[in-house]
Design a protein around this motif. Structure first.
Motif, PDB file in Angstrom:
ATOM      1  N   THR A 114     -13.016 -13.462  13.543  1.00  0.00           N
ATOM      2  CA  THR A 114     -13.119 -12.270  12.703  1.00  0.00           C
ATOM      3  C   THR A 114     -12.223 -11.183  13.283  1.00  0.00           C
ATOM      4  O   THR A 114     -11.745 -11.283  14.411  1.00  0.00           O
ATOM      5  N   ARG A 118     -14.708  -4.749  13.468  1.00  0.00           N
ATOM      6  CA  ARG A 118     -15.117  -4.791  12.068  1.00  0.00           C
ATOM      7  C   ARG A 118     -16.395  -4.003  11.812  1.00  0.00           C
ATOM      8  O   ARG A 118     -16.709  -3.712  10.666  1.00  0.00           O
ATOM      9  N   HIS A 119     -17.141  -3.655  12.850  1.00  0.00           N
ATOM     10  CA  HIS A 119     -18.355  -2.857  12.674  1.00  0.00           C
ATOM     11  C   HIS A 119     -18.187  -1.425  13.168  1.00  0.00           C
ATOM     12  O   HIS A 119     -19.130  -0.646  13.112  1.00  0.00           O
ATOM     13  N   LEU A 122     -16.915   2.552  10.378  1.00  0.00           N
ATOM     14  CA  LEU A 122     -16.665   2.147   8.995  1.00  0.00           C
ATOM     15  C   LEU A 122     -16.585   3.346   8.051  1.00  0.00           C
ATOM     16  O   LEU A 122     -16.003   3.239   6.976  1.00  0.00           O
ATOM     17  N   ARG A 130     -12.241  -2.118   4.664  1.00  0.00           N
ATOM     18  CA  ARG A 130     -13.553  -2.715   4.976  1.00  0.00           C
ATOM     19  C   ARG A 130     -13.678  -4.111   4.398  1.00  0.00           C
ATOM     20  O   ARG A 130     -14.260  -4.999   5.014  1.00  0.00           O
ATOM     21  N   TYR A 131     -13.089  -4.332   3.233  1.00  0.00           N
ATOM     22  CA  TYR A 131     -13.114  -5.663   2.626  1.00  0.00           C
ATOM     23  C   TYR A 131     -12.296  -6.646   3.456  1.00  0.00           C
ATOM     24  O   TYR A 131     -12.705  -7.794   3.674  1.00  0.00           O
ATOM     25  N   LYS A 132     -11.125  -6.178   3.941  1.00  0.00           N
ATOM     26  CA  LYS A 132     -10.285  -7.043   4.776  1.00  0.00           C
ATOM     27  C   LYS A 132     -10.970  -7.383   6.100  1.00  0.00           C
ATOM     28  O   LYS A 132     -10.793  -8.474   6.637  1.00  0.00           O
ATOM     29  N   LEU A 133     -11.746  -6.460   6.646  1.00  0.00           N
ATOM     30  CA  LEU A 133     -12.416  -6.686   7.921  1.00  0.00           C
ATOM     31  C   LEU A 133     -13.527  -7.730   7.812  1.00  0.00           C
ATOM     32  O   LEU A 133     -13.910  -8.321   8.816  1.00  0.00           O
ATOM     33  N   LYS A 134     -14.046  -7.949   6.614  1.00  0.00           N
ATOM     34  CA  LYS A 134     -15.101  -8.950   6.444  1.00  0.00           C
ATOM     35  C   LYS A 134     -14.553 -10.363   6.434  1.00  0.00           C
ATOM     36  O   LYS A 134     -15.306 -11.317   6.582  1.00  0.00           O
ATOM     37  N   GLN A 135     -13.237 -10.508   6.285  1.00  0.00           N
ATOM     38  CA  GLN A 135     -12.643 -11.833   6.182  1.00  0.00           C
ATOM     39  C   GLN A 135     -12.310 -12.387   7.567  1.00  0.00           C
ATOM     40  O   GLN A 135     -12.259 -11.650   8.548  1.00  0.00           O
ATOM     41  N   HIS A 136     -12.097 -13.703   7.616  1.00  0.00           N
ATOM     42  CA  HIS A 136     -11.728 -14.376   8.854  1.00  0.00           C
ATOM     43  C   HIS A 136     -10.219 -14.626   8.864  1.00  0.00           C
ATOM     44  O   HIS A 136      -9.596 -14.717   7.814  1.00  0.00           O
TER      45      HIS A 136
END
Length: 185
Positions: A114, A118-119, A122, A130-136
């Motif tokens: 990840t 990402r946390h 925010l 934030r959407y990009k940070l949720k991806q792997h």
């Protein structure tokens, strides 16, 4: 430490003798002991003592002439992972637990991770970020090889879990080397 570095930088511009400003005149053995406790900068400080163009005699008796301060004041050490732990019973390499916490290996050999942070904070990141940070993301080939060396055979072989969210990503049919099914024309 900062005082030593700032003094050295100032001395580079003004061409003064650093022996007087860094280390007071002492007995050679005391000066050697004092330099030993500077850690990573000890070799750099040893060169700083011989900056002037006058012949100086260090502790070991070697004469240095026309020494120059190194252009970079930061020590050039690269971190290398050389610690490998082995089990006592069978002598196999042990798994690094931090790899299992931070990475996940897909069945076709690539490791995913990840995004870092990402946390964190925010509230100041945009919705798109934030959407990009949720991806792997994939690790590259060199990182995957290193991670394969850091885990033992148990973690390199395929694992099958109930309701695994990564099931569609475990096969890579579009690449000829990882394809399991024959290609349809």
């Amino acid at each position: 430490m900062l005082r030593i570095v700032s003094t050295a930088i100032r001395a580079l511009h003004t061409n003064i003798n650093l022996t007087n400003s860094l280390v007071p005149k002492q007995l050679p053995i005391t000066q050697c002991i004092q330099q030993r406790f500077f850690g990573a900068f000890s070799s750099t400080i040893h060169n700083w003592n011989n900056v002037s163009h006058i012949k100086q005699k260090p502790v070991l008796g070697h004469i240095h002439v026309n020494n120059v301060v190194p252009s970079t004041l930061v020590p050039t050490t690269t971190s290398v992972r050389t610690l490998i732990k082995y089990s006592r019973k069978k002598g196999k390499r042990k798994t690094v637990k931090a790899v299992l916490k931070r990475f996940y290996r897909l069945n076709w050999g690539i490791w995913i991770r990840t995004f870092a942070g990402r946390h964190k904070k925010l509230w100041k990141k945009s919705a798109k970020r934030r959407y990009k940070l949720k991806q792997h993301v994939f690790c590259n080939a060199k990182q995957s090889t290193l991670l394969d060396k850091m885990v033992n055979y148990y973690w390199r072989r395929p694992h099958y879990y109930v309701d695994d969210p990564y099931t569609p990503y475990h096969s890579r049919e579009e690449f000829p080397f990882t394809r399991k099914q024959p290609k349809e024309y």
